[in-house]
Structures are given as C-alpha cells and as structure tokens.
Design a protein around this motif. Structure first.
Motif, PDB file in Angstrom:
ATOM      1  N   UNK A   1       0.854  -1.188   0.000  1.00 21.28           N
ATOM      2  CA  UNK A   1       0.000   0.000   0.000  1.00 21.28           C
ATOM      3  C   UNK A   1       0.889   1.236   0.000  1.00 21.28           C
ATOM      4  N   UNK A   2       0.890   1.935  -1.101  1.00 21.55           N
ATOM      5  CA  UNK A   2       1.769   3.089  -1.264  1.00 21.55           C
ATOM      6  C   UNK A   2       0.934   4.339  -1.465  1.00 21.55           C
ATOM      7  N   UNK A   3       0.837   5.142  -0.463  1.00 19.53           N
ATOM      8  CA  UNK A   3       0.141   6.425  -0.550  1.00 19.53           C
ATOM      9  C   UNK A   3       0.707   7.414   0.460  1.00 19.53           C
ATOM     10  N   UNK A   4       1.086   6.894   1.631  1.00 19.49           N
ATOM     11  CA  UNK A   4       1.642   7.779   2.660  1.00 19.49           C
ATOM     12  C   UNK A   4       3.002   8.317   2.229  1.00 19.49           C
ATOM     13  N   UNK A   5       3.358   9.470   2.778  1.00 25.11           N
ATOM     14  CA  UNK A   5       4.637  10.096   2.444  1.00 25.11           C
ATOM     15  C   UNK A   5       5.549  10.249   3.654  1.00 25.11           C
ATOM     16  N   UNK A   6       5.122   9.712   4.778  1.00 27.65           N
ATOM     17  CA  UNK A   6       5.917   9.743   6.008  1.00 27.65           C
ATOM     18  C   UNK A   6       5.835   8.362   6.674  1.00 27.65           C
ATOM     19  N   UNK A   7       6.616   8.135   7.724  1.00 28.96           N
ATOM     20  CA  UNK A   7       6.548   6.852   8.421  1.00 28.96           C
ATOM     21  C   UNK A   7       5.125   6.499   8.850  1.00 28.96           C
TER      22      UNK A   7
END
Length: 660
Positions: free
Chosen positions: A583-589
């Motif tokens: 799941x790739x959408x967040x831009x931080x930890x």
C-alpha cells in the motif's frame, strides 16, 4: 552576551538527533521540555553545536597562544578537553619550554653537535570540525515543505541506557513542573514509542512505543544527499530513519535520524500546513496490466471524508500517543504526553470527556507525574481501563473515570500493557527489562519475569496464562505464569524487536524489528517459519487480520499487515510466506494499522497527517482524512463504523464510515 538553558538544551538535542542518537535525543528532549520552548528550529543550521564548539576552541587556542605581554607564544593544537582544562596546557608549555632550554644549552656547549630543533605540535590530536550537509551520509528520504517526523521515534539510541535505578524508575520528581507537563514520543521512541504500546519515540516509542517510541536501531541504508537545504522528514537506529516525535500547541518538532530537526509552528486555531504530497523515493510504481495484487502497489485516488462525518476531540495539552475503543460501547480512551488519559463518550449526546490524571505522591499530597501515558487497554467486558505511564506505574480505572488501583512494581517507564481474554490478569513490560503479570482484582504482582537483558518493548497473550515478550536485546521469550524459565526463546532478529503479535488462534507468532524484517514463529521450531523481507526501513508495528479459522470470519484468508518507516504498508499471505500487496500512498513513516472487525478494510495512519481506509480485496482507498498532526494510532470501534486516531498536535479525531 547571554544565553539560556533552553538554547543550550536545544543545541544538544539537535546534536544527538543529527548524530543518530535518536532514542537519547528523545529522552533528553522529554526531560528538558524542548517542546515548550519558543526556539525556531528552522533557522538553526545543521551542526550548529559543533560549529560553535569549534569557534570556541579557536578562541581558547588564540587566548592561550598570546602571552601577558601581547607576544605570540608557541602553542600546540588543542583538543576539546585541553580547552576546558587550560592549566594542563600551561603545564605542558612550561615543560616544553624547559626541554627546549636544556636542549639549547646542550647544543651551545657542543662545538660539533648538530642544532636540535623540536616540534612543539602534538603528534596525535583529534580535530573537531562541523560537517556540512554534503559531507554527511543522508537517509534516502524525500524533503518536505514543513518537516515533522519523529519522531520527529524520536530512534531512542539505546533504550537500554535509560536509568531505572530508583523506585519510580529513576525519575527525578523534584524537577517536574506541574504547570508544564511536557513529554515526547518513543517509539518513535520514538520510539516510542506509541504503536506498539510505547511512545514513538518508543520509541518505539516504541518508546517507541515511543515511545515511540522506538521507538526505536537498524540496518544501514545510506544515501548521500547533495541538497544541503532540504531536511528529510522523518518515531524505537542505524538505518538513519528511526525517529521519535512530539509536539504541543506551540511547537511540532521533527527529529529524523542523522538529520537536523525542524519545527512546525502550530497556531491556536489549529490550522496547520500540510505535508508535501510527493511520493518517497521508496514508493513502488503500479504494475500496469497486472492481473493480481502480488507485489502490486496500490496508489489509487482517495475519497475525502466530508467534514460532517469528522469529529475532532480537543482537550489534551500535548501529543496523544495512543487510543483504543471500549469493546462494548462507543467510549474512546486516549493517552497523552500531558500525563493524562481521557475517556471520550461518543454515544449519542456529546458529553465532556473524563480526565484521568496520573499523579504521584509527594509527601502527603498527590501531584501530576508529568510523564507520558504511553499504553492503555480495555478489559474484555469494557468495564475497566488499564494505563501504563513513564512514571513507572500501571493504573486501573473504571469506565466512568475513577481510579481503582495503582500497580507499582516496575522501576522505570512502562512500554506495553495488555489484558488477557478472561480479564483477570494484566501483563506489562518496561524499561527495567522485566515483564509482570498482575492480578486485576487485587492489583497484586502475581509474577515478575526478568529474562530480558535490555528494555522489554512489547507483550502479547497467547492464552490466559501464557504470553510472549520482545526486547531491544533482539530476543523473544514465551513465558507462562508459574514457570521459572521461558518455555521458548526465539533468536533471529539482528536488531531490536519492536512488536510481537499472536495470530487469532495463538498458533503463529509474528515479530517485527528495526532490522527491517518480519518473522513468523511457532512453538515447534527454533527457527522462523517465514523470514519476510521487503521493507527497506524499520518496521514499527504489525497486526493480524480478524479472519481465518477461529474468528468471526472463518472463510477469509488470514493476513498480516506491517507498517514501516519506509512510508508503506504491506499485506502478507502468511501461509505462503509472500507479500500479497504493498500500500503506497503515505509520504511519512506509518505508525499504525488496524483491520476492521470484518477484516475487509484496513485503516492506516502516518506522520504525514493522513488516515487512509483501504478496501483490501479491491486494493483501493475508499476513504481518506487529513488531520492537523502526525498520526500515532488508528483503531476501529467494535461495529466497524468509526475510526479513532490520536495525533501529535494533541487532537483525537473520529471519522464516520458508512458503506452501501
């Protein structure tokens, strides 16, 4: 010319964070109340403390090399220790001068002897210099417009170094200020750190729980950066990505490991700048034309939740590390760095929250502990809430906010705390390297287990009397009430183990670590059933889906979700030992993941302030919400209609989810 202790503390704090001692930075910031200063971290350059020390060294050297008569004297290169003990330098100079005079006399008395020349410089000196950003190894993270972690996890460089010598955990209560209850996050601590049950910090948080965090430690993945002006935003290590975090209504501090720490100013109206939406360098591209989700990154567009379906709960005065729904009613509990837990009643008419103040006895009075509340858990019937704090005490509260008992056996911060399914025992883990089983009715310590050689970060029950614990010592112990030795000890992780979870049947044990790996264990083998490696930064927490045999959803496949500092979440098919989806959408930890009760949806929360609700089968985001602070914890209510989230700016948000 003048300077304050806050300024000195801030420069030390930045030095620790930039040097990779993120866990140490977390603890130092917590004790020195960095979050309550008015210092603008954006204007402080990297290496500020070393640069200032270098200038001071030059000045001291110049001072020592000029005599009282104003004449320049021979002077050796100084070390820092020389500079703070100048009398030793003067003694060496006199000895050197005497040697030169003796050599000169010997030379002049010999008509044929060669002239003797001495080198006044030390043959071996350590020169301290301030590295520019281009001289440092940089973590391969993306720059953001307004940096914010760590934590800001904050990595607690070594949670094992925390002093646990005093009865209440080596905490100097005389230095606490009841008017200024500041702390950081553990995991993450960390680091905390939050997430597991310690503040990231713990780091962790977890002391990561914060813990935090921790919060927090790690196999190295270095990249050199040529952009000296950009600080990567992001806490429980060596991989330069662990961090802890904390904020308050004045400052939001980010502490990326090996990177300078920046502030994000938060105004009183709670309007915050959002993070840049750029993908990280670690984001995986969508595989075009793929007919299945195996290793297929999900980057679908989000559906923003309308404001009328969002409730923002304000009241905490510091970051909120953790939250949990009551299993039978819509009561949401939250734990914060303001030394309180709160119970928010979201059943029908909104009522004022119940404030559970964590106090310690000082003389004949009770005063606020000024320590983070980093772990909490409801009992199965929803009648009692247990909380764990950095003050070294666990507490049991009734659902209407009354203190039932105080459990005081740990010597130092408590990172994790869990009720068993029967509801008669509570299990806790702390920095004192021990785990304890408590009788929930009497508050008596039934048994203390001292098998770890470093702080215990997380615990999880396998049955009503058997549990597993993990630690920064890289080991996992499985223990049972009444047994004097572990039933099983698992070795295999190469760095601290941040979280452990038994599957719904208690058959498989999952663990995640700062070594960037997931491991699946069972009691019949000494080695992992699966060694899952795909993340490229620390894995902060893991959760099993409520599916498969022995659950309310027996026909659905059992999945394991992992949340990492590489800003991704992965779903694993444990039976096959493969990554089913990324799941790739967040831009931080990503600090927290939570499956809906029916196992069809997954909530994810990150320090990019975003909460995403994913449809697991379709691989799509069905709902999204962007808050005003970095997200430490997300959790579903028992009906699967609401998601609670705790944030670094002191807010707790509740989003409504209605599916046709």
């Amino acid at each position: 010319m003048s300077f304050t202790s806050d300024e000195v503390n801030y420069l030390i704090y930045r030095y620790l964070a930039e040097s990779g001692f993120v866990h140490s930075a977390y603890l130092f910031g917590l004790e020195s109340h960095i979050a309550h200063t008015s210092i603008n971290g954006n204007i402080v350059p990297p290496g500020a403390l070393l640069s200032l020390m270098q200038k001071g060294l030059y000045y001291t050297e110049a001072e020592l090399c000029i005599g009282d008569d104003g004449q320049e004297r021979t002077c050796e290169n100084l070390s820092l220790i020389d500079a703070v003990v100048p009398e030793i330098v003067e003694t060496r100079r006199r000895e050197l001068h005497q040697q030169q005079q003796q050599q000169s006399s010997t030379s002049s008395s010999s008509s044929t002897g060669p002239t003797v020349k001495t080198d006044s410089k030390s043959s071996s000196r350590t020169h301290i210099h301030s590295s520019t950003p281009n001289e440092k190894d940089r973590s391969p993270m993306h720059p953001v417009t307004n940096t914010s972690p760590q934590s800001t996890h904050p990595t607690i460089t070594d949670r094992s170094n925390i002093d646990s010598s005093s009865v209440n955990g080596g905490i100097n209560h005389s230095n606490s200020s009841s008017a200024d209850p500041t702390s950081m996050s553990l995991k993450m601590f960390n680091t905390p750190l939050p997430g597991h049950s310690h503040s990231p910090a713990s780091t962790h948080s977890h002391y990561s729980h914060t813990h935090p965090p921790s919060s927090s430690s790690h196999t190295n993945t270095h990249q050199s950066s040529t952009n000296a002006g950009n600080y990567p935003a992001i806490p429980n290590g060596n991989d330069n990505s662990s961090l802890s975090s904390y904020s308050n209504s004045t400052n939001h501090i980010a502490i990326p490991k090996h990177e300078p720490m920046d502030y994000e100013t938060v105004n009183n109206s709670h309007h915050h700048s959002h993070y840049s939406g750029n993908s990280t360098s670690n984001s995986l591209p969508t595989l075009p034309g793929s007919l299945n989700n195996t290793n297929n990154a999900m980057v679908n567009g989000s559906v923003e939740i309308p404001p009328n379906r969002v409730t923002v709960l304000r009241g905490h005065e510091s970051e909120v590390f953790i939250c949990a729904w009551n299993p039978t009613h819509d009561l949401l509990a939250s734990g914060s760095g303001d030394s309180t837990a709160r119970i928010w009643n979201l059943q029908g008419t909104r009522e004022p929250e119940m404030v559970l103040r964590h106090c310690i006895r000082r003389g004949d009075t009770q005063v606020p502990s000024n320590k983070d509340v980093t772990s909490l858990d409801w009992n199965p019937s929803g009648t009692q809430l247990a909380t764990g704090s950095y003050d070294g005490y666990a507490r049991i509260w009734s659902s209407d906010g009354n203190l039932a008992s105080t459990l005081g056996q740990h010597k130092g911060p408590i990172f994790a705390l869990k009720w068993n399914k029967k509801g008669n025992y509570i299990l806790s883990a702390g920095v004192d390297r021990t785990t304890i089983i408590w009788d929930a009715n009497s508050g008596h310590c039934e048994q203390q287990f001292a098998f770890h050689t470093a702080p215990a970060l997380d615990v999880d029950w396998q049955s009503d009397i058997t549990f597993a614990s993990c630690s920064t010592d890289q080991k996992i112990h499985v223990c049972r009430l009444g047994e004097q030795r572990p039933l099983k000890t698992f070795h295999g992780h190469q760095n601290e183990v941040n979280a452990i979870k038994w599957d719904p049947q208690g058959r498989l044990l999952a663990s995640c670590s700062d070594d960037m790996s997931l491991k699946i264990w069972n009691m019949t083998k000494d080695t992992p059933v699966h060694n899952l490696q795909a993340h490229n930064k620390e894995i902060y927490t893991i959760k099993w889906s409520p599916t498969g045999p022995g659950t309310m959803n027996p026909n659905a496949n059992l999945l394991l979700a992992s949340a990492s500092f590489d800003s991704t979440v992965r779903l694993w098919d444990v039976e096959r030992g493969t990554c089913q989806s990324t799941l790739v959408k967040h831009t931080e930890p990503v600090y927290s993941v939570s499956f809906s009760p029916d196992g069809r949806l997954l909530a994810t929360g990150s320090f990019d302030k975003a909460i995403y609700i994913w449809d697991i089968a379709r691989g799509e985001i069905v709902h999204s919400y962007r808050g005003t602070g970095g997200i430490f914890e997300v959790c579903w209510n028992s009906r699967g209609t609401r998601v609670g989230a705790s944030a670094s700016d002191g807010t707790v948000s509740v989003t409504e989810h209605v599916f046709q």
